[in-house]
Structures are given as C-alpha cells and as structure tokens.
Design an enzyme around this catalytic site. Structure first.
Site, PDB file in Angstrom:
ATOM      1  N   ILE A  99      36.628  -3.477  -7.220  1.00  0.00           N
ATOM      2  CA  ILE A  99      36.002  -2.240  -7.702  1.00  0.00           C
ATOM      3  C   ILE A  99      35.068  -1.736  -6.600  1.00  0.00           C
ATOM      4  CG2 ILE A  99      34.485  -1.211  -9.451  1.00  0.00           C
ATOM      5  CD1 ILE A  99      36.877  -2.203 -10.921  1.00  0.00           C
ATOM      6  N   SER A 127      36.620  -5.310  -2.953  1.00  0.00           N
ATOM      7  CA  SER A 127      37.171  -4.018  -2.541  1.00  0.00           C
ATOM      8  C   SER A 127      36.855  -3.722  -1.068  1.00  0.00           C
ATOM      9  CB  SER A 127      36.560  -2.922  -3.412  1.00  0.00           C
ATOM     10  OG  SER A 127      36.856  -1.643  -2.875  1.00  0.00           O
ATOM     11  N   TYR A 151      42.332  -1.130   1.598  1.00  0.00           N
ATOM     12  CA  TYR A 151      42.841   0.243   1.629  1.00  0.00           C
ATOM     13  C   TYR A 151      43.219   0.494   3.075  1.00  0.00           C
ATOM     14  CZ  TYR A 151      41.319   1.566  -3.081  1.00  0.00           C
ATOM     15  OH  TYR A 151      41.180   1.682  -4.431  1.00  0.00           O
ATOM     16  N   THR A 177      46.233  -2.385  -1.603  1.00  0.00           N
ATOM     17  CA  THR A 177      46.378  -1.436  -2.716  1.00  0.00           C
ATOM     18  C   THR A 177      47.092  -0.204  -2.203  1.00  0.00           C
ATOM     19  OG1 THR A 177      44.405  -2.276  -3.802  1.00  0.00           O
ATOM     20  CG2 THR A 177      45.118  -0.067  -4.434  1.00  0.00           C
ATOM     21  N   LYS A 262      49.228  -4.362  -4.442  1.00  0.00           N
ATOM     22  CA  LYS A 262      48.666  -3.932  -5.739  1.00  0.00           C
ATOM     23  C   LYS A 262      48.968  -2.460  -5.981  1.00  0.00           C
ATOM     24  CE  LYS A 262      44.160  -3.568  -8.113  1.00  0.00           C
ATOM     25  NZ  LYS A 262      43.724  -2.173  -7.989  1.00  0.00           N
ATOM     26  N   HIS A 286      46.047   1.283 -11.630  1.00  0.00           N
ATOM     27  CA  HIS A 286      44.676   1.532 -11.197  1.00  0.00           C
ATOM     28  C   HIS A 286      43.806   1.948 -12.387  1.00  0.00           C
ATOM     29  CE1 HIS A 286      42.812   1.945  -7.073  1.00  0.00           C
ATOM     30  NE2 HIS A 286      41.819   2.437  -7.789  1.00  0.00           N
ATOM     31  N   SER A 318      45.023  -3.322 -15.650  1.00  0.00           N
ATOM     32  CA  SER A 318      45.005  -2.014 -16.309  1.00  0.00           C
ATOM     33  C   SER A 318      45.055  -2.172 -17.822  1.00  0.00           C
ATOM     34  CB  SER A 318      46.139  -1.089 -15.823  1.00  0.00           C
ATOM     35  OG  SER A 318      45.986  -0.841 -14.429  1.00  0.00           O
ATOM     36  N   GLY A 319      43.886  -2.294 -18.411  1.00  0.00           N
ATOM     37  CA  GLY A 319      43.787  -2.332 -19.870  1.00  0.00           C
ATOM     38  C   GLY A 319      43.405  -3.675 -20.458  1.00  0.00           C
ATOM     39  N   ARG A 321      41.203  -6.185 -22.007  1.00  0.00           N
ATOM     40  CA  ARG A 321      39.886  -6.055 -22.642  1.00  0.00           C
ATOM     41  C   ARG A 321      39.466  -7.281 -23.449  1.00  0.00           C
ATOM     42  NH1 ARG A 321      40.000  -2.888 -19.411  1.00  0.00           N
ATOM     43  NH2 ARG A 321      39.780  -0.634 -19.476  1.00  0.00           N
TER      44      ARG A 321
HETATM   45  C1  FNR Z   1      38.840   0.596  -9.443  1.00  0.00           C
HETATM   46  N1  FNR Z   1      40.001   0.041  -8.909  1.00  0.00           N
HETATM   47  C2  FNR Z   1      40.057  -0.267  -7.564  1.00  0.00           C
HETATM   48  N2  FNR Z   1      41.168  -0.877  -7.046  1.00  0.00           N
HETATM   49  C3  FNR Z   1      41.224  -1.220  -5.749  1.00  0.00           C
HETATM   50  O1  FNR Z   1      42.220  -1.777  -5.313  1.00  0.00           O
HETATM   51  N3  FNR Z   1      40.150  -0.948  -4.922  1.00  0.00           N
HETATM   52  C4  FNR Z   1      39.019  -0.338  -5.360  1.00  0.00           C
HETATM   53  O2  FNR Z   1      38.086  -0.105  -4.616  1.00  0.00           O
HETATM   54  C5  FNR Z   1      38.971   0.052  -6.728  1.00  0.00           C
HETATM   55  N4  FNR Z   1      37.868   0.682  -7.217  1.00  0.00           N
HETATM   56  C6  FNR Z   1      37.771   0.926  -8.583  1.00  0.00           C
HETATM   57  C7  FNR Z   1      36.602   1.485  -9.100  1.00  0.00           C
HETATM   58  C8  FNR Z   1      36.463   1.657 -10.473  1.00  0.00           C
HETATM   59  C9  FNR Z   1      35.180   2.202 -11.021  1.00  0.00           C
HETATM   60  C10 FNR Z   1      37.517   1.302 -11.345  1.00  0.00           C
HETATM   61  C11 FNR Z   1      37.392   1.442 -12.840  1.00  0.00           C
HETATM   62  C12 FNR Z   1      38.693   0.786 -10.829  1.00  0.00           C
HETATM   63  C13 FNR Z   1      41.101  -0.375  -9.802  1.00  0.00           C
HETATM   64  C14 FNR Z   1      40.865  -1.781 -10.340  1.00  0.00           C
HETATM   65  O3  FNR Z   1      41.018  -2.750  -9.337  1.00  0.00           O
HETATM   66  C15 FNR Z   1      41.851  -2.104 -11.482  1.00  0.00           C
HETATM   67  O4  FNR Z   1      43.161  -1.821 -11.074  1.00  0.00           O
HETATM   68  C16 FNR Z   1      41.514  -1.293 -12.742  1.00  0.00           C
HETATM   69  O5  FNR Z   1      40.128  -1.341 -12.975  1.00  0.00           O
HETATM   70  C17 FNR Z   1      42.246  -1.829 -13.949  1.00  0.00           C
HETATM   71  O6  FNR Z   1      42.029  -1.015 -15.065  1.00  0.00           O
HETATM   72  P1  FNR Z   1      40.996  -1.392 -16.236  1.00  0.00           P
HETATM   73  O7  FNR Z   1      41.491  -2.643 -16.879  1.00  0.00           O
HETATM   74  O8  FNR Z   1      39.655  -1.551 -15.600  1.00  0.00           O
HETATM   75  O9  FNR Z   1      41.029  -0.217 -17.154  1.00  0.00           O
END
Ligand code: FNR
Length: 392
Positions: A99, A127, A151, A177, A262, A286, A318-319, A321
């Site tokens: 994140i 991240s 990235y 990613t 990813k 994502h 993704s999802g 909880r």
């Molecule tokens: C992300 N995600 C994400 N993925 C990644 O590869 N690099 C990143 O920097 C980020 N940054 C990021 C910021 C925020 C605020 C969110 C909510 C998500 C995606 C993350 O790794 C993951 O795929 C999702 O958060 C999964 O969805 P849920 O379960 O959080 O809804």
C-alpha cells in the site's frame, strides 16, 4: 499449543475485569472508525475505488456467493495455520498487501506494518510508493519475511536500481504490479484534488535512489524548487504504458529473487507471466481501484489456478475482509491471500499496534472458522468445502 483463535478467550477474560477492545473487531467497524479520525483526503485515498466503484463492490459480492459447508466431529484439537511460500516458512497464508503513501495515514507508516507483520510471523509486501525508504524498512525488521513490490518505471536503469536495492536490503521476493502504469479514474481523490505523491508523500524510494538522483539538476533537499522539480521528474517516470511481456525477461538478469506478477485476471496473462519467468502470480484487480466494471478477483481465481496452479504459486487479493474470505480463497486454489484496506485502517487508528490488532483479528477468525468447519489445517480445504449459492 496456542492457537490464533485463543485471542477471543483473552478478550472475554479481560471483559470480566470490565475491559473492552479499544479498536473495532470487524472490517466495517475499522473503516467507520478510520473515517471518523483520518483527514478527509487520507480516508478517501484508502477507501476509494475507480469510477462507480462497482468492481470494488463486486469483489465483496463474489465472496458472498460461496458458502462453506461445515463438517463435524473431525478431531481438530491440534491446529496449524503455518505454511511455506516461495520456500519460506510463514505463520499463516496471509501477507500484508503493498500500500503506497502510508505516511498520510499514520507516522508509523511502512515501519508500523512491517514490524506488525514480523511480530506475528507474517510476510509483508512493501510498496515502491512507500513513505520510508526500502532500506529504512529493512532496518526496522531485519529478519522478517519482507517482499518488495515494483512499479516498473519508464527509466529502465531506475527499475534495475530499485530491484538491486531490494535484493541487497534482504527482501525475499519481487512483486511486479502490472495493473497500475497509471492510476485509475478515482472520483473521491479527484473531488478533493488529492494525489499524495505530488506533495512528496510516498516517493522516498525515488528520492533516495542514485539513478533517480542522477537525473536531477539539484538534490531535492537543496530547496523547495529542487524538490518541486524532483516531484515533476517522478511524475514523468512513474508509469510505463509501453511495458510488455518480453520486457520482464530482463528481471532475471537483475535478481536471483523469486518474481511474482501482481494484477493478473485472465488465465492467458497468467500463462504469459509464467512463460516469461515468473515464480507466481497475484490474482488481483487492485481492490477495484483501476478498471471499474472489471470482474471480481475471486471470480478470476479458478481459471488462473487451472492455467498455472500446478506450476507456480497463485495468490489472491481484493476483497479479503474476514476469516471466511480467506478460507474461500484457499478452497478455490489460492496458496495465500494479501490483506489490504483493513490493516491500513488499523494503522490509521493506532499505528503499528492497530495493524497488529487487525492481523491478530483475522487470524483468530480464520483459525476458528477453519476449525469449526472441520479443518485442522488450511491445506485440507478445497472445492469440496464450498457450494455456490444463488444470491439475490
Ligand atoms: C493499494 N494497492 C497497491 N498495490 C500495489 O501493488 N502497490 C501500491 O502501492 C498499492 N497502493 C495501494 C494503496 C491503497 C490505499 C489501496 C487501498 C490499495 C493495492 C493493494 O495492494 C491490494 O491489491 C488491494 O488493496 C486489495 O483490495 P482490498 O482487499 O484492499 O479491497
């Protein structure tokens, strides 16, 4: 032997003395509490998805269509959630998702989540857009199972530098990613005109990178103007829309670490990832932040498992909880899951301690859900554990 589910008994015990958990016990409760305390921009950035947010909703609906059929009297006294992933042991098949821009949420930021995961024996994925440098995070939890998410920037030498730094700093896998060479259309952030990176939040790995710095005419620390130019340069190199599968092959020359891709939804992309040297894929949209209208990640999982599951590791996010969500993902063939937004809310509420609360909560829920459904080990779950229910 202690089990993660024992945390429930400890909470009830403390309740006898009149004590109640300070932080919410559900993902929904965490989100509501975080909404109340975080700055509006930070909350919107975490909670928001792309456009109408229907893929974000679909991610949750997909879990609701699967129902667990519990089995009884199967002797589940000795339970074990531990697993091995890419050759490394882990306390449970849950990792913290990468994140970005966590400094918006709490000063503990990346150090908080990495230490919390390490404390429990879980792996955490850092991240590229971390608020602290990957070296600082490594120093904060030197022996933990840390993975680095990449990235892939437009500047190939910068990409190489980031990967080599991650290997040197002891990260154990590189997670590329591929679904975010540009941010999706995100109305909540657009409404607040908030992109944290443009304020210098979440670009520590770039500002500290020798290749990135070599492209600047002055060190970013030198003046406000120099920092402004560094941020502009970041915006110019962050995304790489031209990247295609053959480009990935060069990663193998840069690192010996396992490589995960990813952001995979289609089985043909999973095959392409493996054909280009990946050791695994993360099925993910994502968290519904990129392509609104995209299929739920969970619904993409079975086809990807059929395509590459015998050859490489398949993870899902993704999802996720709650414990049942983890059980369902594992039953449909994921080897592990990544937990996203819920721990970010925990971080926002109480820093590292808040992340630990969230992780111990989902592990307790998973332990009890598995055991009460008749499984002493998560490896015992499978398609036989579930039925698909018509909903609505
Ligand atoms: C992300 N995600 C994400 N993925 C990644 O590869 N690099 C990143 O920097 C980020 N940054 C990021 C910021 C925020 C605020 C969110 C909510 C998500 C995606 C993350 O790794 C993951 O795929 C999702 O958060 C999964 O969805 P849920 O379960 O959080 O809804």
């Amino acid at each position: 032997m202690g089990h993660f589910g024992d945390v429930a008994g400890q909470i009830y015990e403390r309740g006898v003395a009149g004590e109640r958990p300070e932080l919410p016990m559900t993902a929904e409760g965490l989100e509501a509490a975080a909404r109340a305390v975080l700055p509006a921009e930070a909350f919107a950035y975490v909670a928001g998805g792309a456009s109408t947010e229907r893929t974000m909703a679909a991610n949750r609906e997909a879990f609701a269509r699967w129902r667990i059929v519990p089995r009884m009297l199967r002797g589940v006294t000795e339970r074990d959630l531990s697993t091995t992933l890419l050759g490394a042991p882990m306390a449970a098949p849950i990792l913290t998702a990468p994140i970005g821009a966590l400094g918006q949420v709490h000063p503990d930021a990346d150090l908080g989540v990495t230490r919390a995961a390490a404390e429990i024996g879980l792996a955490s994925v850092l991240s590229t857009l971390s608020s602290r440098t990957l070296e600082e995070v490594a120093a904060a939890a030197p022996d933990s199972g840390r993975w680095f998410q990449l990235y892939w920037p437009r500047d190939p030498e910068l990409a190489e530098s980031l990967v080599r730094r991650a290997e040197t700093a002891g990260y154990r896998a590189v997670v590329v990613t591929v679904d975010t060479w540009s941010l999706g259309w995100r109305p909540r952030d657009l409404q607040l005109a908030n992109l944290p990176f443009l304020r210098g939040e979440g670009i520590a790995n770039y500002l500290s990178d020798p290749v990135f710095r070599s492209r600047l005419d002055a060190p970013p620390e030198e003046s406000v103007q120099a920092m402004h130019r560094a941020v502009r340069h970041w915006a110019a190199v962050f995304g790489n829309p031209g990247l295609s599968w053959p480009d990935l092959s060069v990663l193998r020359e840069w690192t010996r670490l396992p490589i995960m891709i990813k952001g995979i939804c289609h089985p043909d992309d999973a095959r392409a990832a493996v054909d280009h040297g990946a050791d695994g894929v993360v099925v993910s949209n994502h968290g519904g932040r990129q392509v609104d209208g995209a299929r739920a990640a969970l619904d993409c999982l079975p086809d990807v498992v059929r395509a590459v599951g015998e050859r490489v590791a398949v993870l899902l996010d993704s999802g996720i909880r709650c414990g049942a969500d983890v059980l369902i993902a594992l039953a449909l063939g994921a080897q592990a899951v990544l937990l996203g937004r819920p721990w970010v809310y925990g971080l926002g509420l109480a820093g590292q301690r808040g992340v630990e609360h969230v992780l111990r909560g989902i592990l307790g829920d998973l332990d009890l859900t598995l055991a009460l459904a008749g499984y002493a080990r998560h490896s015992e779950v499978g398609a036989h554990s579930l039925v698909r229910e018509r909903v609505g």
